[in-house]
Design a protein around this motif. Structure first.
Motif, mmCIF file in Angstrom:
data_model
loop_
_atom_site.group_PDB
_atom_site.id
_atom_site.type_symbol
_atom_site.label_atom_id
_atom_site.label_comp_id
_atom_site.label_asym_id
_atom_site.label_seq_id
_atom_site.Cartn_x
_atom_site.Cartn_y
_atom_site.Cartn_z
ATOM 1 N N ILE A 18 0.836 -1.204 0.000
ATOM 2 C CA ILE A 18 0.000 0.000 0.000
ATOM 3 C C ILE A 18 0.869 1.252 0.000
ATOM 4 O O ILE A 18 0.597 2.219 -0.718
ATOM 5 C CB ILE A 18 -0.953 -0.002 1.210
ATOM 6 N N ALA A 19 1.941 1.244 0.809
ATOM 7 C CA ALA A 19 2.839 2.401 0.874
ATOM 8 C C ALA A 19 3.500 2.657 -0.475
ATOM 9 O O ALA A 19 3.577 3.802 -0.948
ATOM 10 C CB ALA A 19 3.893 2.192 1.960
ATOM 11 N N ALA A 20 3.980 1.582 -1.111
ATOM 12 C CA ALA A 20 4.621 1.731 -2.425
ATOM 13 C C ALA A 20 3.621 2.201 -3.458
ATOM 14 O O ALA A 20 3.920 3.059 -4.303
ATOM 15 C CB ALA A 20 5.244 0.405 -2.848
ATOM 16 N N ALA A 21 2.411 1.660 -3.406
ATOM 17 C CA ALA A 21 1.373 2.064 -4.352
ATOM 18 C C ALA A 21 0.985 3.523 -4.160
ATOM 19 O O ALA A 21 0.727 4.246 -5.129
ATOM 20 C CB ALA A 21 0.147 1.172 -4.194
ATOM 21 N N THR A 22 0.965 3.980 -2.930
ATOM 22 C CA THR A 22 0.638 5.383 -2.653
ATOM 23 C C THR A 22 1.709 6.306 -3.215
ATOM 24 O O THR A 22 1.404 7.384 -3.750
ATOM 25 C CB THR A 22 0.479 5.605 -1.135
ATOM 26 N N GLU A 27 3.197 10.150 -7.608
ATOM 27 C CA GLU A 27 4.139 10.528 -8.669
ATOM 28 C C GLU A 27 3.543 10.452 -10.069
ATOM 29 O O GLU A 27 3.851 11.279 -10.927
ATOM 30 C CB GLU A 27 5.367 9.607 -8.597
ATOM 31 N N GLU A 28 2.694 9.461 -10.306
ATOM 32 C CA GLU A 28 2.227 9.200 -11.668
ATOM 33 C C GLU A 28 0.715 9.241 -11.838
ATOM 34 O O GLU A 28 0.218 9.141 -12.959
ATOM 35 C CB GLU A 28 2.741 7.826 -12.123
ATOM 36 N N ARG A 104 4.914 15.656 -0.498
ATOM 37 C CA ARG A 104 4.343 14.326 -0.729
ATOM 38 C C ARG A 104 2.865 14.302 -0.342
ATOM 39 O O ARG A 104 2.032 13.763 -1.072
ATOM 40 C CB ARG A 104 5.106 13.276 0.072
ATOM 41 N N GLY A 105 2.542 14.877 0.813
ATOM 42 C CA GLY A 105 1.149 14.888 1.252
ATOM 43 C C GLY A 105 0.243 15.604 0.277
ATOM 44 O O GLY A 105 -0.873 15.148 -0.018
ATOM 45 N N MET A 106 0.722 16.726 -0.252
ATOM 46 C CA MET A 106 -0.079 17.468 -1.211
ATOM 47 C C MET A 106 -0.216 16.708 -2.522
ATOM 48 O O MET A 106 -1.295 16.701 -3.142
ATOM 49 C CB MET A 106 0.544 18.842 -1.459
ATOM 50 N N MET A 107 0.859 16.052 -2.965
ATOM 51 C CA MET A 107 0.785 15.280 -4.199
ATOM 52 C C MET A 107 -0.222 14.130 -4.069
ATOM 53 O O MET A 107 -0.968 13.834 -5.009
ATOM 54 C CB MET A 107 2.166 14.737 -4.555
ATOM 55 N N ILE A 108 -0.240 13.488 -2.907
ATOM 56 C CA ILE A 108 -1.208 12.408 -2.685
ATOM 57 C C ILE A 108 -2.625 12.961 -2.700
ATOM 58 O O ILE A 108 -3.522 12.387 -3.333
ATOM 59 C CB ILE A 108 -0.918 11.689 -1.350
ATOM 60 N N GLU A 109 -2.825 14.073 -2.009
ATOM 61 C CA GLU A 109 -4.166 14.684 -1.961
ATOM 62 C C GLU A 109 -4.647 15.042 -3.365
ATOM 63 O O GLU A 109 -5.790 14.748 -3.735
ATOM 64 C CB GLU A 109 -4.133 15.937 -1.084
ATOM 65 N N LEU A 110 -3.797 15.667 -4.151
ATOM 66 C CA LEU A 110 -4.188 16.054 -5.505
ATOM 67 C C LEU A 110 -4.460 14.826 -6.366
ATOM 68 O O LEU A 110 -5.410 14.824 -7.169
ATOM 69 C CB LEU A 110 -3.082 16.910 -6.135
#
Length: 204
Positions: A18-22, A27-28, A104-110
């Motif tokens: 899950i961590a790697a997938a996140t 990133e992509e 990183r947190g913002m990239m995940i949120e977006l």
């Protein structure tokens, strides 16, 4: 005959996947999130993936669930206030969420929000998180004596500001950004309400 002991295979648990997938999601985006990509990134076979997940969709739902649970825990923590400390907590929420957030947190949120535009499960998760954000903030405003209607407007304004400012580059807009943010916090946190006889929110 080579007697060198075989190198043990890397054992990955469900959370590692899950961590790697996140990370890949951040990133992509969702389009880049493929089992083959993850296995290669983690240097394991696809068989390891299917030991923990039924299929790609199972992994996607696990990512969403973990993101939702983490966000809601943070929201509840940041909006919890002792009686009489609600106004101070409103200022705290504005300060915390309008500060420079981790990249990183913002990239995940977006990435999650972009995902939610195309996927009903992701949309439902984002809606749940946003409803919690708004409800918890509204409860703080109501506890300060603001009417429920005005409290709804102010918590919407609060999050419109903190999300908007997180996407903007504004360092050159004003020569005193700290003052600018403080002025905005005052506009959001303080008001005149019939329930307080015209006094500023939190005032005498």
């Amino acid at each position: 005959m080579d007697s060198t002991p075989a190198k043990p295979r890397t054992q990955l648990d469900r959370d590692s996947w899950i961590a790697a997938a996140t990370d890949v999601l951040a990133e992509e985006g969702i389009a880049g999130l493929r089992v083959e990509v993850l296995a290669k990134r983690l240097k394991v076979t696809k068989g390891s993936f299917y030991w923990h997940f039924q299929d790609r969709r199972d992994l996607l739902l696990a990512i969403l669930t973990q993101w939702r649970d983490g966000r809601i825990r943070d929201i509840v923590k940041q909006t919890k206030a002792a009686p009489g400390e609600e106004l101070a907590q409103i200022y705290h929420v504005i300060e915390v969420y309008s500060a420079n957030r981790s990249r990183r947190g913002m990239m995940i949120e977006l990435a999650v929000r972009d995902w939610a535009r195309r996927d009903p499960d992701a949309a439902a998760i984002v809606a749940e998180v946003d409803e919690t954000r708004l409800r918890c903030a509204r409860e703080l405003f109501v506890a300060c004596g603001v009417s429920p209607q005005e409290a709804s407007s102010r918590c919407m304004l609060l999050y419109a500001y903190v999300f908007g400012v997180s996407l903007m580059i504004y360092d050159n807009f004003d020569n005193d950004v700290a003052r600018l943010k403080q002025d905005i916090a005052e506009l959001i946190a303080c008001s005149r309400s019939p329930r307080t006889d015209g006094a500023a929110l939190g005032g005498p």
